[in-house]
Design a protein around this motif. Structure first.
Motif, PDB file in Angstrom:
ATOM      1  N   UNK A 178       0.710  -1.041   0.030  1.00  0.00           N
ATOM      2  CA  UNK A 178      -0.105  -0.091  -0.054  1.00  0.00           C
ATOM      3  C   UNK A 178       1.082   1.402  -0.048  1.00  0.00           C
ATOM      4  N   UNK A 179       2.287   1.291  -0.125  1.00  0.00           N
ATOM      5  CA  UNK A 179       2.957   2.330  -0.173  1.00  0.00           C
ATOM      6  C   UNK A 179       2.400   3.166  -1.371  1.00  0.00           C
ATOM      7  N   UNK A 180       2.260   4.668  -1.323  1.00  0.00           N
ATOM      8  CA  UNK A 180       1.863   5.534  -2.237  1.00  0.00           C
ATOM      9  C   UNK A 180       2.842   6.165  -3.279  1.00  0.00           C
ATOM     10  N   UNK A 181       2.642   6.157  -4.659  1.00  0.00           N
ATOM     11  CA  UNK A 181       3.277   6.836  -5.418  1.00  0.00           C
ATOM     12  C   UNK A 181       3.063   8.497  -5.253  1.00  0.00           C
ATOM     13  N   UNK A 182       4.485   9.325  -5.142  1.00  0.00           N
ATOM     14  CA  UNK A 182       4.271  10.585  -4.825  1.00  0.00           C
ATOM     15  C   UNK A 182       4.349  10.777  -3.283  1.00  0.00           C
ATOM     16  N   UNK A 183       4.135   9.955  -2.465  1.00  0.00           N
ATOM     17  CA  UNK A 183       4.131  10.158  -0.874  1.00  0.00           C
ATOM     18  C   UNK A 183       5.347   9.322  -0.565  1.00  0.00           C
ATOM     19  N   UNK A 184       5.354   8.181  -0.912  1.00  0.00           N
ATOM     20  CA  UNK A 184       6.354   7.006  -0.504  1.00  0.00           C
ATOM     21  C   UNK A 184       7.429   6.702  -1.371  1.00  0.00           C
ATOM     22  N   UNK A 185       6.923   6.982  -2.486  1.00  0.00           N
ATOM     23  CA  UNK A 185       7.978   6.765  -3.762  1.00  0.00           C
ATOM     24  C   UNK A 185       7.958   8.224  -4.533  1.00  0.00           C
ATOM     25  N   UNK A 186       8.742   8.862  -4.405  1.00  0.00           N
ATOM     26  CA  UNK A 186       8.786  10.435  -4.710  1.00  0.00           C
ATOM     27  C   UNK A 186       9.703  10.758  -5.879  1.00  0.00           C
ATOM     28  N   UNK A 187       9.006  11.498  -6.916  1.00  0.00           N
ATOM     29  CA  UNK A 187       9.597  11.888  -8.022  1.00  0.00           C
ATOM     30  C   UNK A 187       8.922  11.627  -9.294  1.00  0.00           C
ATOM     31  N   UNK A 188       9.396  12.305 -10.387  1.00  0.00           N
ATOM     32  CA  UNK A 188      10.494  13.369 -10.521  1.00  0.00           C
ATOM     33  C   UNK A 188      10.169  14.648  -9.767  1.00  0.00           C
ATOM     34  N   UNK A 189      11.052  15.042  -8.941  1.00  0.00           N
ATOM     35  CA  UNK A 189      10.709  16.174  -8.239  1.00  0.00           C
ATOM     36  C   UNK A 189      12.137  16.714  -7.698  1.00  0.00           C
ATOM     37  N   UNK A 190      12.309  18.081  -7.654  1.00  0.00           N
ATOM     38  CA  UNK A 190      13.331  18.752  -7.153  1.00  0.00           C
ATOM     39  C   UNK A 190      13.532  18.640  -5.669  1.00  0.00           C
ATOM     40  N   UNK A 191      14.878  17.956  -5.251  1.00  0.00           N
ATOM     41  CA  UNK A 191      15.080  17.623  -3.821  1.00  0.00           C
ATOM     42  C   UNK A 191      14.215  16.603  -3.333  1.00  0.00           C
ATOM     43  N   UNK A 192      13.832  15.705  -4.261  1.00  0.00           N
ATOM     44  CA  UNK A 192      12.876  14.471  -3.801  1.00  0.00           C
ATOM     45  C   UNK A 192      13.405  13.703  -2.346  1.00  0.00           C
ATOM     46  N   UNK A 193      14.553  13.783  -2.192  1.00  0.00           N
ATOM     47  CA  UNK A 193      14.920  13.015  -1.149  1.00  0.00           C
ATOM     48  C   UNK A 193      14.798  13.860   0.090  1.00  0.00           C
TER      49      UNK A 193
END
Length: 347
Positions: free
Chosen positions: A140-155
């Motif tokens: 149930x881990x979520x795209x965008x919340x738990x698996x992040x990107x592409x985004x600036x400073x995703x970490x």
């Protein structure tokens, strides 16, 4: 029940090891499974199961993935790409006799011998039970919340990372250790080198012929000959052949999918690209890669691809064996979707 989901996919293992589990069936690699693997060590001989990590060569296998790029690091004055064959007497201190080299690599993590993380493939699924499908991954881990990107400073640490798996990255497998009993099925010996699917009936036939038994917690390896051909090409693969050669699991075989689920294998590994072939096209919504969907999204079974199994398979056949100790941790690099590795089988 896990807070991230109200319902889980049919036949999945979501929540079986806790609501925050990020290992899936790697949890089955218990101390007893390690001991079972150790008991298979009789000769003390080790086999490297990795291709050279700059193979297959080029990008004809996957146009998004390229060979590693090596270059020198910066020097002490922050000049880029120069710290290589540095004669210390000339550039640092006249009293030093040292010569130094230092380097950095840009690496596509799933270019060569690899693990697929559980974050590598998810699906659209109504985890909330509200009739609307969400983009979710294992447990149930979520795209965008738990698996992040592409985004600036995703970490979120200012490192410049533009993608980051805050959950389900391969660092969890690395910390676990990934060691236990491996079991090899030699498809190539029975199937040859033609591009052809292997369903459950054929797989069972081959296993029976070679007296191969798979038990819960085992890591299952499939030798097709694909990586052997890649090695023989020496970095110049035949683009007309590499996309469709040697045997592969038939993800369209529902009986095979059921067997994978019921077998309780802890990992599924092949020496080919993707383990399986493409799914048959349907008009209704469906997955392109049924075994990936089953293993990564539903069961939490990591997939190994492009492992080099030729020498191990030959030795096992010569010695009437199929089991061995397998040690195969990925890189302990947080947040990754895949990882190169150098697995070792000890017999």
């Amino acid at each position: 029940m896990a807070k991230r989901w109200q319902q889980r996919p049919d036949g999945s293992t979501w929540g079986d090891w806790g609501e925050d589990d990020e290992l899936g069936r790697i949890n089955l690699l218990t101390a007893e499974k390690v001991l079972q693997g150790v008991r298979e060590v009789r000769e003390g001989r080790a086999f490297s199961l990795s291709l050279p990590l700059d193979l297959p060569g080029g990008s004809s296998l996957n146009q998004r993935r390229y060979p590693p790029i090596l270059r020198p690091t910066e020097d002490l004055q922050h000049n880029q790409d120069v710290f290589y064959n540095v004669v210390a007497r000339e550039s640092i201190n006249k009293h030093y006799v040292d010569v130094w080299s230092d380097d950095v690599v840009t690496m596509w993590l799933q270019y060569s011998t690899q693990w697929d993380a559980l974050a590598h493939q998810g699906a659209e699924f109504d985890a909330d039970g509200d009739g609307v499908a969400e983009a979710v991954y294992y447990n149930g881990y979520r795209a965008g919340t738990d698996i992040v990107g592409p985004a600036e400073d995703a970490k979120g640490d200012g490192s410049g990372s533009k993608s980051f798996a805050r959950h389900l990255g391969l660092e969890h497998m690395a910390a676990h250790g990934v060691q236990g009993r491996g079991v090899l099925v030699d498809l190539r010996h029975h199937m040859g080198d033609d591009w052809q699917p292997v369903g459950l009936a054929k797989l069972k036939e081959i296993m029976a012929a070679d007296d191969v038994v798979v038990e819960p917690g085992d890591m299952l390896l499939l030798h097709t000959g694909f990586a052997t051909q890649v090695l023989e090409w020496g970095g110049n693969p035949d683009a007309s052949r590499i996309q469709a050669m040697h045997s592969h699991l038939d993800g369209n075989d529902e009986d095979l999918l059921q067997w994978i689920a019921e077998s309780q294998i802890s990992a599924l590994i092949a020496d080919n690209y993707a383990v399986e072939g493409w799914a048959t096209h349907k008009r209704e919504p469906h997955t392109l890669l049924p075994i990936h969907h089953l293993c990564l999204f539903k069961l939490g079974v990591p997939l190994g691809e492009l492992w080099y199994l030729n020498d191990l398979a030959a030795w096992l056949r010569e010695n009437g064996r199929s089991r061995f100790l397998l040690t195969a941790p990925p890189l302990r690099l947080p947040g990754t979707q895949g990882s190169p590795l150098t697995p070792v089988a000890t017999v």
